[in-house]
Design a protein around this motif. Structure first.
Motif, PDB file in Angstrom:
ATOM      1  N   TYR A   1      -2.942  -3.740   1.431  1.00 21.39           N
ATOM      2  CA  TYR A   1      -1.522  -3.880   1.101  1.00 21.39           C
ATOM      3  C   TYR A   1      -1.307  -5.042   0.142  1.00 21.39           C
ATOM      4  CZ  TYR A   1       3.496  -4.180   1.520  1.00 21.39           C
ATOM      5  OH  TYR A   1       4.837  -4.208   1.230  1.00 21.39           O
TER       6      TYR A   1
ATOM      7  N   ILE B   1       4.534   1.998   1.460  1.00 24.17           N
ATOM      8  CA  ILE B   1       3.936   2.163   0.134  1.00 24.17           C
ATOM      9  C   ILE B   1       3.341   0.822  -0.293  1.00 24.17           C
ATOM     10  CG2 ILE B   1       4.402   2.696  -2.297  1.00 24.17           C
ATOM     11  CD1 ILE B   1       4.695   5.119  -0.469  1.00 24.17           C
ATOM     12  N   ASN B   2       2.130   0.840  -0.819  1.00 28.01           N
ATOM     13  CA  ASN B   2       1.510  -0.373  -1.354  1.00 28.01           C
ATOM     14  C   ASN B   2       2.224  -0.714  -2.664  1.00 28.01           C
ATOM     15  OD1 ASN B   2      -0.118  -2.365  -2.476  1.00 28.01           O
ATOM     16  ND2 ASN B   2      -2.023  -1.372  -1.886  1.00 28.01           N
TER      17      ASN B   2
ATOM     18  N   LEU C   1       0.825   3.667  -4.003  1.00 23.55           N
ATOM     19  CA  LEU C   1       0.240   4.697  -3.151  1.00 23.55           C
ATOM     20  C   LEU C   1       0.652   4.490  -1.699  1.00 23.55           C
ATOM     21  CD1 LEU C   1      -3.379   4.743  -4.622  1.00 23.55           C
ATOM     22  CD2 LEU C   1      -1.554   6.404  -5.021  1.00 23.55           C
ATOM     23  N   PRO C   2       0.737   5.580  -0.915  1.00 20.84           N
ATOM     24  CA  PRO C   2       1.084   5.445   0.501  1.00 20.84           C
ATOM     25  C   PRO C   2      -0.038   4.781   1.287  1.00 20.84           C
ATOM     26  CG  PRO C   2       0.642   7.743  -0.065  1.00 20.84           C
ATOM     27  CD  PRO C   2       0.581   6.965  -1.337  1.00 20.84           C
ATOM     28  N   MET C   3       0.381   4.016   2.291  1.00 19.08           N
ATOM     29  CA  MET C   3      -0.572   3.334   3.164  1.00 19.08           C
ATOM     30  C   MET C   3      -1.069   4.299   4.231  1.00 19.08           C
ATOM     31  SD  MET C   3      -0.665   0.317   1.863  1.00 19.08           S
ATOM     32  CE  MET C   3      -1.554  -0.614   3.076  1.00 19.08           C
ATOM     33  N   THR C   4      -2.291   4.070   4.698  1.00 17.86           N
ATOM     34  CA  THR C   4      -2.870   4.879   5.766  1.00 17.86           C
ATOM     35  C   THR C   4      -3.225   3.970   6.928  1.00 17.86           C
ATOM     36  OG1 THR C   4      -5.135   4.624   4.963  1.00 17.86           O
ATOM     37  CG2 THR C   4      -3.898   6.497   4.115  1.00 17.86           C
TER      38      THR C   4
ATOM     39  N   ASP D   1      -4.328   1.536   1.415  1.00 20.85           N
ATOM     40  CA  ASP D   1      -3.651   2.717   0.901  1.00 20.85           C
ATOM     41  C   ASP D   1      -4.648   3.852   0.725  1.00 20.85           C
ATOM     42  OD1 ASP D   1      -4.958   2.346  -1.586  1.00 20.85           O
ATOM     43  OD2 ASP D   1      -3.224   1.385  -2.486  1.00 20.85           O
TER      44      ASP D   1
END
Length: 52
Positions: A29, A6-7, A12-15, A23
């Motif tokens: 990040y 998570i950032n 928000l979730p990282m990709t 994110d």
């Protein structure tokens, strides 16, 4: 069990590359590209106008 980083700046979730990627909102990040910190704008001045 897989863990999605998570950032911390956006929540928000990282990709992609996880901590080295971005994110889902496009922020790297630790950074939130959607917050604008402009040192020339302040709410401490009361009424702002275009006095130029």
């Amino acid at each position: 069990m897989s863990h999605t980083p998570i950032n911390p700046a956006t929540g928000l979730p990282m990709t992609g590359d996880g901590y080295g990627g971005v994110d889902v909102g496009g922020s790297p990040y630790g950074i939130d590209i959607h917050t604008h910190h402009n040192p020339w704008i302040s709410t401490d001045f009361g009424c702002m106008s275009d006095g130029f």
